[in-house]
Each structure stands twice: as C-alpha cells, then as structure tokens.
Design a protein around this motif. Structure first.
Motif, PDB file in Angstrom:
ATOM      1  N   TYR A   1       0.545  -1.282  -0.377  1.00 27.64           N
ATOM      2  CA  TYR A   1       0.292   0.210  -0.071  1.00 27.64           C
ATOM      3  C   TYR A   1       0.808   1.279   0.300  1.00 27.64           C
ATOM      4  N   GLU A   2       1.884   0.720   0.414  1.00 30.18           N
ATOM      5  CA  GLU A   2       3.084   2.284   0.454  1.00 30.18           C
ATOM      6  C   GLU A   2       3.638   2.383  -0.468  1.00 30.18           C
ATOM      7  N   ALA A   3       3.829   1.601  -1.279  1.00 33.33           N
ATOM      8  CA  ALA A   3       4.694   1.808  -2.272  1.00 33.33           C
ATOM      9  C   ALA A   3       3.632   2.208  -3.576  1.00 33.33           C
ATOM     10  N   LEU A   4       2.466   2.059  -3.462  1.00 37.29           N
ATOM     11  CA  LEU A   4       0.735   1.877  -4.002  1.00 37.29           C
ATOM     12  C   LEU A   4       0.549   3.774  -3.883  1.00 37.29           C
TER      13      LEU A   4
ATOM     14  N   LEU B   1       9.310   7.712 -19.035  1.00 36.87           N
ATOM     15  CA  LEU B   1       9.999   7.008 -18.793  1.00 36.87           C
ATOM     16  C   LEU B   1      10.001   6.570 -17.108  1.00 36.87           C
ATOM     17  N   ALA B   2       8.637   7.959 -16.530  1.00 35.96           N
ATOM     18  CA  ALA B   2       8.312   7.144 -14.932  1.00 35.96           C
ATOM     19  C   ALA B   2       7.394   6.213 -14.913  1.00 35.96           C
ATOM     20  N   ILE B   3       6.235   6.372 -15.771  1.00 41.63           N
ATOM     21  CA  ILE B   3       5.620   4.939 -16.373  1.00 41.63           C
ATOM     22  C   ILE B   3       6.225   4.075 -16.938  1.00 41.63           C
ATOM     23  N   VAL B   4       6.998   3.984 -18.184  1.00 40.36           N
ATOM     24  CA  VAL B   4       8.168   2.736 -17.497  1.00 40.36           C
ATOM     25  C   VAL B   4       8.730   1.764 -16.690  1.00 40.36           C
ATOM     26  N   HIS B   5       9.252   2.483 -15.976  1.00 40.50           N
ATOM     27  CA  HIS B   5      10.342   2.501 -14.372  1.00 40.50           C
ATOM     28  C   HIS B   5       9.266   1.886 -13.756  1.00 40.50           C
ATOM     29  N   VAL B   6       8.079   2.162 -13.683  1.00 41.26           N
ATOM     30  CA  VAL B   6       7.123   1.671 -12.536  1.00 41.26           C
ATOM     31  C   VAL B   6       6.705   0.633 -12.715  1.00 41.26           C
TER      32      VAL B   6
ATOM     33  N   GLU C   1       2.751   9.560  -5.502  1.00 40.67           N
ATOM     34  CA  GLU C   1       3.437  10.591  -5.639  1.00 40.67           C
ATOM     35  C   GLU C   1       4.717  10.955  -7.016  1.00 40.67           C
ATOM     36  N   GLU C   2       4.231   9.707  -7.655  1.00 45.01           N
ATOM     37  CA  GLU C   2       5.580  10.039  -9.168  1.00 45.01           C
ATOM     38  C   GLU C   2       4.505  10.429  -9.921  1.00 45.01           C
TER      39      GLU C   2
ATOM     40  N   VAL D   1      10.483   1.716  -5.890  1.00 42.57           N
ATOM     41  CA  VAL D   1       9.704   1.877  -7.169  1.00 42.57           C
ATOM     42  C   VAL D   1       9.220   3.671  -7.374  1.00 42.57           C
ATOM     43  N   GLY D   2      10.550   4.616  -6.230  1.00 41.64           N
ATOM     44  CA  GLY D   2      10.574   5.410  -6.493  1.00 41.64           C
ATOM     45  C   GLY D   2      11.039   6.053  -7.187  1.00 41.64           C
ATOM     46  N   ILE D   3      11.233   7.145  -7.460  1.00 42.46           N
ATOM     47  CA  ILE D   3      12.526   7.906  -8.958  1.00 42.46           C
ATOM     48  C   ILE D   3      13.309   8.862  -8.277  1.00 42.46           C
ATOM     49  N   SER D   4      14.523   8.854  -7.471  1.00 45.74           N
ATOM     50  CA  SER D   4      14.440   9.713  -6.647  1.00 45.74           C
ATOM     51  C   SER D   4      15.902  11.012  -7.333  1.00 45.74           C
TER      52      SER D   4
END
Length: 512
Positions: A52-55, A157-162, A60-61, A283-286
């Motif tokens: 859930y926290e990953a979601l 980029l963000a969608i593919v990474h997630v 946030e992304e 899962v986040g992009i730092s």
C-alpha cells in the motif's frame, strides 16, 4: 491569434469540441484515480501495508509528473522567448541538420540566421515568439514542439520505470513464494513430534564436508580456491541461484543469531515482509536518478552512440551484484569448513556485515534500484523515439546498435526478476542486523506505542522528582530502594531501543 502557426485559439474553437475533449480528459483522470483508490483499499483489506505504501509512492510520482506537466505547459511560452545566438544551437546535436541551402562564403551571421535552418526553427513555434527572437537576429532556446516532446519523454520514463519495478517484484516474489514448500518441509521435520523423535535418535557427530551445503560451496583452500569460488558464484546465479540446502542453512543461521528463543520462527514470511518493505524504496525515482537522466540526455550526441554504451552499465552491475550475493553464500560455507572438522547436528552459519561491500548490505538495494531505473531508461527512450519520431529516425541510431540494447534490456529484466531479486531477499538477511519486518505489523505498532508511553511516563516522573528535590529526603523514594515502576521503565527503554534498532538497521551492532 487566428490562422497562426499554432492553429485557432480557444476564442475561435467550437464550444462542443471544447466540452467533449474536456469531458474525455476528466473521465480518464477520474477513472485512473478511482482505480488506484480501489487498489489501495484492496491492499489495506489484505493487510498489505508495504505494498500500500508502494502504491502511495506511485501516486507521489504521478503527482510529480502532473506538476512537471503543469510547469512545462505554463512556462512553454516564456521558455520559447529565451533567445540565444544561432551558433549555440549548432553544437552537441543528437542528429545532423538537413542539408542547408548554398550560401556565399562571405555571408554575415544575419544571413546565416535567415537560412533554411533558422526557417525550420521558426516554423516550430508561434509566429509571435519567433518574430520576437528574429528581431534580435537570434533563435529560441527551446521550441514549443521540443518542450512538448521532452514532456512526453519524462512521462513515458516514469511510467516504464514503475511498470518494470512492479513486474520485477511480481516475478521475483513468485520465485520466492516457491520456497514456501521448503519452509513447510523444515517446519514439519523440526516440529512434528514423530519427526523430531526420529531426528533426535539419528543425531550424531558428522564431518563438515558431508553436509550438502558445504559440498555445493566449499572448493578447498588457497588462492586457487578463492578464484574458483568467484567463478562458481558467477555461474551459479544463472542456473540455481538458491537451492534447498542454501535456504535451510541460511534460515537456521538467521534464527540462531536473532531468534534463538523462537525456533518456530517463520523465516519465509519474514523475508516476504522485508522484501515488500524494500519495494516501496525501489519503485520511486529519487533525485539522484533524475540527475542521471539529465547526464544521459546531455551525452546523446550524434556519432557517440551513447545509449548503446550505457546499456552495458546496468548489465555489468547486475552480474556483479548477483556474483557478490552468491559469493556471500560461498563465504558462509568456507567459514564453517575452515573452523570445524566435524559438528553435531545441523550446520549453523554466522551472519555478518563483513561479507558485504563496505560492511553495508543496503548498498545492494541501491544498486538494484539504479539497475532497474537505468534499464527502464533504455527501454523508455526506445519506445519514445519509436512513437515520436519513427524507427527510421536518426536519433534512433543504427540497427546494429538497437538490437543489442533491446536484448540486454530483456536479459536484465529476466535475470533480475528470477535470480538477483530472490538472492537479495535471502542473502541480505545474512547481515549483522535484522529488519523491522521481523515484527508483525500489529506488534510493531503496539511496541512503539507502549515504548512511547513508558518514555513519556519516565519524563513526567523526572520532572516531578526535579520539582520536589528541595522538599527533603523524605519526599523521594528511600535510598537504595527502587521505585515501583523502575523495572517497567527500564524494560520500556530496552523495548524502545529494540524498536529503534529494528527501524534503523544501519545502527544495529548485532547485539541481542
């Protein structure tokens, strides 16, 4: 502006078109929001707080992407009004410019600006903005069309990474869940009454080298064995990253080090919880990953084939991480084989941070995060070019550079999912410390709340004692006689330290 380069403005657009387009956009946005909300409820109902926290991290992304989109949309007119000399936009190009019209060698800079290259740039932005820069005999810093393409790339980029992170954890988690039958088998052998009686009757002293775990990993002594150990670790990650003997030995080592009083500890369940905790970090992009994006975009110069060469960075890193994790298992086997000739009962290994790079198992998670992001960047860039400019675009590069990049990307995704991530999940438990996932979710909350209450009670008592210090010796407790709650306070402090250690494993010194 009517009839300009950008088409009709909203002033001259039919209202029904505006209403229909607006309705479709709002409907899609609300549907996506409701879908994420429903998925969050499902995870909450199933007690999957880490997921859930990953979601929430994904949300946030998406919010960051929305802000980036808003910022680019609002500022595009302002950015297109930044004018620079034409010479500045002729360097470090991803593609060579089309052949320009022949000009006189003695032409001035103003004549060069009025050439075909500048006319092509003029057509990409609104005529008013181009006129603004043309009057200064300059060109726009970035056209509206280029801003639009950059905007799409960041989103892709963000969608593919997630997506890649989720796929990696899903497939890796499926591999790890296959180990549950090993956990059940071990539990039956150790805690089933009949099996325990049989095993006790057969318990005897055996040679260390007769144990399966040692046979698989101990390759002798000396420098040659060290080299063979690394080669064995490199190869093993491809065909049998974790065997049953590996799992059983590391499980017993963890329990004997951290949970000696609870031999029935469900190591597999703990490992799954720990992996889910780490997933929300991956899962986040730092911010430092965005720095890499900027650097990679800067190096995308025609003729350098940058994206072909940087594809090998995650490839070699992944092989290095997998080899290192396998070598940790080999080191555990060598430690036992070098210290003991024969042992009674089960073989027990000793977890230690000494086996990891710089004594920090957390570095492995950072490298996996970077590997997944870099691989996502490569694949996202390929699809973005394919959709935005077509396969034959010069920015796509030659076919001999494209195919290896795609093959490497697929290889990284498969190997990371089925080998490296499962290895990470179990081998990083062989560090000196343990993770807070060792506590059940409700127990974590209960211990933290209780420790906070004890700490608050202790602070209140200290304030009362301090304020009554001048009232005489009779006002406090009798010297040498502890107060009634001193014991509970000290226990509370110990539990608070335990919770703090579990929440901050890097500060854990391994003491129990």
């Amino acid at each position: 502006m009517s009839g300009g380069g950008e088409g009709e403005s909203l002033e001259y657009t039919p209202t029904w078109i505006v209403a229909v387009v607006c309705s479709v956009i709002v409907a899609i946005s609300l549907a996506a929001e409701r879908l994420l909300h429903y998925l969050g409820q499902v995870l909450n109902n199933k007690n999957q707080k880490p997921l859930y926290e990953a979601l929430q991290k994904i949300k946030e992304e998406l919010m960051l992407l929305g802000f980036i989109s808003l910022l680019l949309t609002v500022s595009q007119n302002t950015i297109s009004k930044f004018c620079v000399p034409a010479s500045l936009v002729d360097n470090l190009l991803p593609c060579k410019r089309p052949h320009e019209e022949a000009t006189n060698s003695s032409s001035s800079t103003s004549h060069h600006i009025s050439g075909g290259s500048f006319r092509r740039l003029l057509e990409e932005t609104a005529s008013a903005h181009l006129g603004y820069c043309a009057h200064k005999k300059k060109v726009p810093l970035l056209s509206v069309e280029a801003l639009h393409h950059l905007h799409i790339f960041i989103f892709v980029l963000a969608i593919v990474h997630v997506t890649f992170c989720v796929l990696t954890v899903v497939f890796g988690g499926a591999k790890i869940r296959q180990w549950k039958r090993w956990e059940d088998s071990i539990a039956k052998e150790n805690y089933d009454t009949e099996q325990v009686l049989k095993s006790k009757s057969k318990r005897k002293v055996t040679s260390v080298h007769q144990h399966t775990f040692i046979k698989e990993h101990f390759l002798g002594f000396g420098k040659d064995s060290a080299l063979l150990g690394w080669l064995h670790s490199f190869v093993k990650q491809f065909y049998a990253s974790v065997t049953k003997s590996d799992y059983a030995t590391m499980r017993l080592g963890f329990i004997m080090t951290h949970c000696r009083g609870n031999p029935k500890f469900n190591f597999h369940k703990y490992m799954i919880r720990a992996l889910e905790d780490d997933f929300k970090k991956v899962v986040g992009i730092s911010w430092y990953l965005w720095v890499f994006v900027v650097i990679f975009l800067l190096l995308n110069v025609n003729g350098w084939h940058t994206y072909f060469w940087i594809a090998f960075i995650p490839f070699f890193l992944l092989l290095a991480v997998g080899t290192k994790l396998e070598h940790v298992i080999t080191q555990l086997a060598h430690e036992v084989a070098e210290k003991h000739v024969a042992i009674e009962g089960d073989l027990v290994v000793q977890p230690s941070d000494e086996h990891f790079w710089f004594r920090r198992p957390q570095i492995v998670l950072f490298l996996i995060h970077f590997i997944l992001f870099q691989n996502s960047f490569e694949i996202a860039f390929f699809f973005w070019i394919l959709v935005q400019y077509s396969f034959n675009s010069c920015i796509m590069g030659h076919i001999r550079y494209i195919v290896p990049r795609l093959v490497i990307g697929v290889f990284i995704q498969v190997l990371c999912s089925y080998s490296t991530l499962p290895l990470y999940a179990i081998v990083t438990q062989m560090g000196t410390s343990y993770k807070k996932a060792i506590f059940e979710e409700r127990m974590q909350v209960g211990i933290v709340n209780w420790a906070q209450k004890v700490k608050k009670k202790k602070g209140l008592k200290a304030a009362i004692v301090g304020s009554g210090a001048g009232s005489g010796p009779g006002s406090g407790s009798t010297p040498g006689q502890p107060s009634s709650d001193t014991g509970s306070t000290s226990v509370g402090i110990q539990l608070e330290r335990l919770v703090h250690k579990a929440s901050n494993p890097e500060q854990n010194d391994g003491s129990k």
